[in-house]
Design an enzyme around this catalytic site. Structure first.
Site, PDB file in Angstrom:
ATOM      1  N   ALA A 172       0.851  -1.192   0.000  1.00 40.07           N
ATOM      2  CA  ALA A 172       0.000   0.000   0.000  1.00 40.07           C
ATOM      3  C   ALA A 172       0.885   1.239   0.000  1.00 40.07           C
ATOM      4  CB  ALA A 172      -0.915   0.010   1.218  1.00 40.07           C
ATOM      5  N   VAL A 202       4.061  -1.373   3.511  1.00 38.79           N
ATOM      6  CA  VAL A 202       3.504  -0.029   3.388  1.00 38.79           C
ATOM      7  C   VAL A 202       4.613   0.920   2.948  1.00 38.79           C
ATOM      8  CG1 VAL A 202       2.472   1.927   4.598  1.00 38.79           C
ATOM      9  CG2 VAL A 202       1.687  -0.398   5.096  1.00 38.79           C
ATOM     10  N   LYS A 203       4.330   1.678   1.911  1.00 39.54           N
ATOM     11  CA  LYS A 203       5.232   2.732   1.471  1.00 39.54           C
ATOM     12  C   LYS A 203       4.652   4.064   1.932  1.00 39.54           C
ATOM     13  CE  LYS A 203       6.912   5.035  -2.748  1.00 39.54           C
ATOM     14  NZ  LYS A 203       6.984   4.962  -4.236  1.00 39.54           N
ATOM     15  N   THR A 204       5.451   4.813   2.684  1.00 44.51           N
ATOM     16  CA  THR A 204       4.977   6.088   3.187  1.00 44.51           C
ATOM     17  C   THR A 204       6.130   7.088   3.171  1.00 44.51           C
ATOM     18  OG1 THR A 204       3.662   7.108   4.946  1.00 44.51           O
ATOM     19  CG2 THR A 204       5.447   5.672   5.647  1.00 44.51           C
TER      20      THR A 204
END
Length: 297
Positions: A172, A202-204
């Protein structure tokens, strides 16, 4: 018919040796099926537990952005130095060599452009095509708090469910609209929601204040986005701080392919992410590669 001649009864059962049950070391992934773990192990390197992804999927909504006008000229030379190619199916099929042996995180969302509302995406790749491309993971954006928040989260759920069916992890990406706060509270919220829905990565974005809480509050690995082009020392410092505070890697694009020495920059990023080098030492790797490229043969 099976050859039954000279069949010998087994003797060495290692009765004095306990069965070696090896845990899968990636955060939040120990209970996943073998195929999921195999694909994740291609993405995250065993020695460091981290990953360097090269993001060049920008064209799916930005078109031929600076540095991505010709993927065969600008991105292909970088492939040997990355752990993972993060890209679209069109860019992959048209320009990337299939014998690179690099895992692919496949961009599976689309349906909008920089001229429209970015959160109004749809699932643009069927899981069967992702399997044809041997994707190690599939990915979409989530836009928590945006106009089409519900639609983006629905897209993520669809990818997770179909990926689970075939043993393909889902990453995500916490997209940020122009009106959203870029702080730890927002990224902590978006990252946790993504993980709770079942995302495996998760990429943030990295933030100076409270990033370690974003990581601590997310039960699956976090990789940071590179974001806009920064001076090389600033990008390396961001990567260093993110890894130091618990991130499991980076997914960088513009800070690599828009650098005046892309090969030097990706080598420098690798030194930070995998070898724990300081930004200053990594910058020297970049400078040395840049000088080598400019020196006469």
């Amino acid at each position: 018919m099976a050859d039954l001649d000279d069949v010998k009864e087994g003797k060495d059962f290692g009765l004095d040796t306990p069965v070696d049950v090896k845990a899968f070391g990636l955060r939040g992934s120990n209970a996943l099926d073998w195929g999921m773990q195999d694909r994740l192990a291609r993405i995250f390197q065993e020695k460091s537990g981290n990953t360097v992804m090269l993001a060049f999927d920008h064209g799916y909504f930005q078109g031929p952005a600076t540095g991505l006008e010709r993927l065969d000229l600008t991105i292909r030379p970088l492939v040997p130095y990355t752990d993972v190619m993060m890209c679209t199916r069109g860019g992959l099929r048209a320009t990337m060599p299939a014998d690179s042996r690099k895992p692919v995180v496949l961009r599976c969302s689309g349906g909008m452009s920089v001229l429209t509302e970015l959160s109004n995406e749809l699932v643009a790749v069927d899981i069967e095509d992702a399997l044809r491309l041997n994707a190690s993971a599939i990915t979409t954006n989530v836009y928590v708090g945006a106009e089409y928040e519900h639609k983006s989260l629905s897209n993520l759920v669809k990818l997770i469910d179909t990926g689970n069916r075939y043993g393909v992890p889902t990453m995500a990406v916490t997209g940020v609209g122009k009106d959203m706060a870029r702080d730890a509270r927002y990224f902590g919220l978006a990252s946790r929601i993504s993980a709770e829905l079942g995302a495996h990565i998760v990429k943030t974005y990295f933030v100076e204040e409270g990033f370690e809480k974003v990581v601590a509050g997310c039960p699956v690995p976090i990789v940071i986005a590179g974001g806009k082009k920064l001076p090389e020392i600033d990008a390396l410092t961001m990567a260093y701080k993110a890894i130091d505070q618990g991130a499991s890697g980076v997914d960088m694009g513009r800070n690599i392919f828009q650098s005046d020495s892309p090969v030097g920059m990706i080598k420098a990023v690798r030194a930070v992410v995998h070898d724990g080098e300081t930004p200053e030492k990594a910058l020297q790797i970049y400078e040395d590669e840049k000088a080598r490229a400019l020196s006469p043969a």
